[in-house]
Design an enzyme around this catalytic site. Structure first.
Site, PDB file in Angstrom:
ATOM      1  N   MET A 219       0.832  -1.321  -0.029  1.00  0.00           N
ATOM      2  CA  MET A 219       0.110  -0.183   0.002  1.00  0.00           C
ATOM      3  C   MET A 219       0.787   1.230  -0.015  1.00  0.00           C
ATOM      4  O   MET A 219       0.361   2.328   0.476  1.00  0.00           O
ATOM      5  CB  MET A 219      -0.841  -0.171   1.293  1.00  0.00           C
ATOM      6  CG  MET A 219      -1.957  -1.191   1.356  1.00  0.00           C
ATOM      7  SD  MET A 219      -3.374  -0.797   2.059  1.00  0.00           S
ATOM      8  CE  MET A 219      -2.662  -0.509   3.714  1.00  0.00           C
ATOM      9  N   GLY A 220       2.052   1.007  -0.323  1.00  0.00           N
ATOM     10  CA  GLY A 220       3.018   2.294  -0.258  1.00  0.00           C
ATOM     11  C   GLY A 220       3.548   2.787   0.920  1.00  0.00           C
ATOM     12  O   GLY A 220       3.685   2.065   1.875  1.00  0.00           O
TER      13      GLY A 220
ATOM     14  N   LEU B  29       6.588   3.327   1.288  1.00  0.00           N
ATOM     15  CA  LEU B  29       7.617   2.045   1.686  1.00  0.00           C
ATOM     16  C   LEU B  29       8.709   2.085   2.587  1.00  0.00           C
ATOM     17  O   LEU B  29       9.240   3.417   2.749  1.00  0.00           O
ATOM     18  CB  LEU B  29       8.013   1.525   0.336  1.00  0.00           C
ATOM     19  CG  LEU B  29       7.090   1.317  -0.799  1.00  0.00           C
ATOM     20  CD1 LEU B  29       7.653   0.817  -2.058  1.00  0.00           C
ATOM     21  CD2 LEU B  29       6.062  -0.095  -0.233  1.00  0.00           C
TER      22      LEU B  29
ATOM     23  N   HIS C 118       9.078  -3.627   3.502  1.00  0.00           N
ATOM     24  CA  HIS C 118       8.885  -3.714   1.934  1.00  0.00           C
ATOM     25  C   HIS C 118      10.157  -3.996   1.137  1.00  0.00           C
ATOM     26  O   HIS C 118      10.077  -4.894   0.263  1.00  0.00           O
ATOM     27  CB  HIS C 118       8.154  -2.497   1.547  1.00  0.00           C
ATOM     28  CG  HIS C 118       6.971  -2.004   2.074  1.00  0.00           C
ATOM     29  ND1 HIS C 118       6.910  -0.897   2.855  1.00  0.00           N
ATOM     30  CD2 HIS C 118       5.544  -2.600   2.138  1.00  0.00           C
ATOM     31  CE1 HIS C 118       5.627  -0.900   3.558  1.00  0.00           C
ATOM     32  NE2 HIS C 118       4.896  -1.894   2.969  1.00  0.00           N
TER      33      HIS C 118
ATOM     34  N   GLN D  34     -10.400  -2.544   1.562  1.00  0.00           N
ATOM     35  CA  GLN D  34     -10.402  -3.189   2.939  1.00  0.00           C
ATOM     36  C   GLN D  34     -10.201  -2.379   4.239  1.00  0.00           C
ATOM     37  O   GLN D  34      -9.687  -2.963   5.250  1.00  0.00           O
ATOM     38  CB  GLN D  34      -8.611  -4.128   2.760  1.00  0.00           C
ATOM     39  CG  GLN D  34      -7.700  -3.062   2.691  1.00  0.00           C
ATOM     40  CD  GLN D  34      -6.361  -3.736   2.285  1.00  0.00           C
ATOM     41  OE1 GLN D  34      -6.358  -4.193   1.134  1.00  0.00           O
ATOM     42  NE2 GLN D  34      -5.337  -3.539   2.882  1.00  0.00           N
TER      43      GLN D  34
ATOM     44  N   LYS E  89       5.036 -10.223   8.842  1.00  0.00           N
ATOM     45  CA  LYS E  89       4.491  -8.986   9.668  1.00  0.00           C
ATOM     46  C   LYS E  89       2.720  -9.267   9.698  1.00  0.00           C
ATOM     47  O   LYS E  89       2.184  -8.853  10.866  1.00  0.00           O
ATOM     48  CB  LYS E  89       4.777  -7.727   9.038  1.00  0.00           C
ATOM     49  CG  LYS E  89       3.984  -6.399   9.436  1.00  0.00           C
ATOM     50  CD  LYS E  89       4.719  -5.840  10.740  1.00  0.00           C
ATOM     51  CE  LYS E  89       3.640  -4.987  11.521  1.00  0.00           C
ATOM     52  NZ  LYS E  89       2.702  -4.037  10.438  1.00  0.00           N
ATOM     53  N   ASP E  90       2.068  -9.445   8.642  1.00  0.00           N
ATOM     54  CA  ASP E  90       0.934  -9.532   8.484  1.00  0.00           C
ATOM     55  C   ASP E  90       0.472 -10.875   8.440  1.00  0.00           C
ATOM     56  O   ASP E  90       0.061 -11.521   7.593  1.00  0.00           O
ATOM     57  CB  ASP E  90       0.258  -8.786   7.381  1.00  0.00           C
ATOM     58  CG  ASP E  90       0.252  -7.278   7.552  1.00  0.00           C
ATOM     59  OD1 ASP E  90      -0.285  -6.556   8.112  1.00  0.00           O
ATOM     60  OD2 ASP E  90       1.634  -6.983   7.023  1.00  0.00           O
TER      61      ASP E  90
ATOM     62  N   SER F 230       6.165  -0.458  10.102  1.00  0.00           N
ATOM     63  CA  SER F 230       4.813  -0.284   9.581  1.00  0.00           C
ATOM     64  C   SER F 230       4.634   1.125   9.068  1.00  0.00           C
ATOM     65  O   SER F 230       5.194   2.242   9.659  1.00  0.00           O
ATOM     66  CB  SER F 230       3.964  -0.375  10.630  1.00  0.00           C
ATOM     67  OG  SER F 230       2.593  -0.021  10.259  1.00  0.00           O
ATOM     68  N   SER F 231       4.007   1.262   8.073  1.00  0.00           N
ATOM     69  CA  SER F 231       3.560   2.516   7.502  1.00  0.00           C
ATOM     70  C   SER F 231       3.004   3.491   8.478  1.00  0.00           C
ATOM     71  O   SER F 231       3.161   4.790   8.372  1.00  0.00           O
ATOM     72  CB  SER F 231       2.915   2.550   6.276  1.00  0.00           C
ATOM     73  OG  SER F 231       3.527   1.745   5.102  1.00  0.00           O
TER      74      SER F 231
HETATM   75  P1  AMP Z   1       1.383  -2.816   3.385  1.00  0.00           P
HETATM   76  O1  AMP Z   1       2.055  -1.732   2.545  1.00  0.00           O
HETATM   77  O2  AMP Z   1       1.391  -2.488   5.077  1.00  0.00           O
HETATM   78  O3  AMP Z   1      -0.036  -3.281   2.919  1.00  0.00           O
HETATM   79  O4  AMP Z   1       2.370  -4.242   3.358  1.00  0.00           O
HETATM   80  C1  AMP Z   1       2.888  -4.746   2.075  1.00  0.00           C
HETATM   81  C2  AMP Z   1       3.418  -6.063   2.359  1.00  0.00           C
HETATM   82  O5  AMP Z   1       4.783  -5.743   3.023  1.00  0.00           O
HETATM   83  C3  AMP Z   1       2.607  -6.896   3.203  1.00  0.00           C
HETATM   84  O6  AMP Z   1       3.004  -8.133   2.702  1.00  0.00           O
HETATM   85  C4  AMP Z   1       3.195  -6.994   4.578  1.00  0.00           C
HETATM   86  O7  AMP Z   1       3.150  -7.994   5.208  1.00  0.00           O
HETATM   87  C5  AMP Z   1       4.692  -6.563   4.093  1.00  0.00           C
HETATM   88  N1  AMP Z   1       5.410  -5.983   5.592  1.00  0.00           N
HETATM   89  C6  AMP Z   1       4.755  -4.735   6.063  1.00  0.00           C
HETATM   90  N2  AMP Z   1       5.570  -4.514   6.919  1.00  0.00           N
HETATM   91  C7  AMP Z   1       6.556  -5.465   7.235  1.00  0.00           C
HETATM   92  C8  AMP Z   1       7.481  -5.538   8.093  1.00  0.00           C
HETATM   93  N3  AMP Z   1       8.002  -4.658   9.087  1.00  0.00           N
HETATM   94  N4  AMP Z   1       8.543  -6.696   7.841  1.00  0.00           N
HETATM   95  C9  AMP Z   1       8.171  -7.508   6.665  1.00  0.00           C
HETATM   96  N5  AMP Z   1       7.249  -7.116   5.990  1.00  0.00           N
HETATM   97  C10 AMP Z   1       6.431  -6.320   6.121  1.00  0.00           C
END
Ligand code: AMP
Length: 285
Positions: free
Chosen positions: A30-31, A33, A37, A61, A149-150, A185-186
């Protein structure tokens, strides 16, 4: 690095890549980054000739009371990070391009999505699975990389791929932490300095749980849950859940479980944070 704004253009490109025998690796995001990511893009780089990073804040979502409108964005910075880590294409569609106004098809999951985050976010995983299915159809990946993470999301996506026969291999990257051990986390950008300091209680609880569960197996479940609930509450966090579940199917763990997921969600200020660890049970692997 190519930038695609239209799903149809990406799909045409992906099908051409496939016809010329290239392996495609996809990293959905979701950017905004960060290094978490980036670690997934690094994995994708090792697995694909083409590395496509999607950047899409997926409205379906988010519930109406959630942070869709204020979700942080930095498209230019994101493109720099993608390019530096060897992405060959970024896909950044507008919501209108992804969703027809009269859309009526959803991809839903009926068991694994009812626990953990699914309890407080009842429509969340339906939105995730629908958009991930669409991204799989558009980017045609051989491999798709998601973060541990998720954890619940990763487990549910693997189930979707199995149950709907998507021809894609799901690869999971480790959870990446910042120097203060807070999971990257973003959404961390919403935290004040004080909230950020107090949020360390979450990763401290995860580390304690990991150590105890590794040593004592399912006998440690009650202790680690109690510790986390108390430690996070003392730091001023509002606990949404602390749970230990069998990592194969997100049910209650038993003496037969070979691995468990310790998972936490808690709110600091107005920011909901999640963290977790997967632990192999002693003597079961
Ligand atoms: P998001 O942009 O938060 O939707 O995350 C996109 C992808 O990045 C998802 O597969 C998340 O699980 C992964 N992600 C987000 N934060 C982390 C992190 N701290 N470590 C590893 N993967 C991450």
């Amino acid at each position: 690095m190519k930038i695609f704004r239209q799903g149809a253009e990406l799909q045409k490109y992906a099908l051409e890549c496939k016809r010329s025998g290239k392996q495609i690796a996809l990293v959905p995001t979701m950017g905004f980054l960060h290094k978490g990511h980036a670690s997934l893009i690094d994995i994708a780089r090792q697995r694909g000739d083409e590395v496509i990073v999607s950047i899409f804040v997926n409205p379906t979502q988010f519930a109406p009371n959630e942070d869709l409108d204020k979700y942080p964005r930095d498209f230019e910075g994101d493109c720099k990070l993608c390019e530096a880590h060897g992405a060959t294409a970024v896909f950044a569609p507008a919501p209108e391009d992804m969703y027809a106004p009269d859309r009526s098809i959803w991809v839903d999951e009926t068991t694994l999505s009812k626990v953990l985050c699914g309890k407080s976010r009842p429509i969340h995983f339906r939105g995730v699975l629908t958009v991930v299915s669409k991204l799989f159809n558009l980017a045609q990946p051989d491999v798709a990389v998601f973060g541990k993470k998720d954890a619940q999301q990763a487990i549910i996506i693997k189930r979707m791929v199995r149950d709907l026969n998507f021809p894609v291999e799901i690869v999971l990257g480790d959870l990446i932490r910042d120097t203060d051990n807070v999971a990257m986390s973003s959404r961390n950008r919403y935290l004040s300095e004080d909230e950020r300091r107090r949020a360390r209680s979450i990763s401290e609880s995860v580390f304690y749980a990991e150590k105890e569960l590794k040593q004592r197996g399912v006998d440690a479940v009650g202790t680690v849950i109690q510790y986390a609930e108390q430690h996070i509450a003392e730091a001023g966090g509002i606990v949404d859940y602390v749970e230990v579940l069998d990592s194969s199917d997100l049910t209650e763990p038993t003496a037969e479980s070979s691995g468990v997921l310790f998972a936490v969600a808690a709110v600091f200020g107005t920011t909901r944070l999640i963290d977790n660890c997967f632990v192999d049970m002693p003597g079961k692997n």
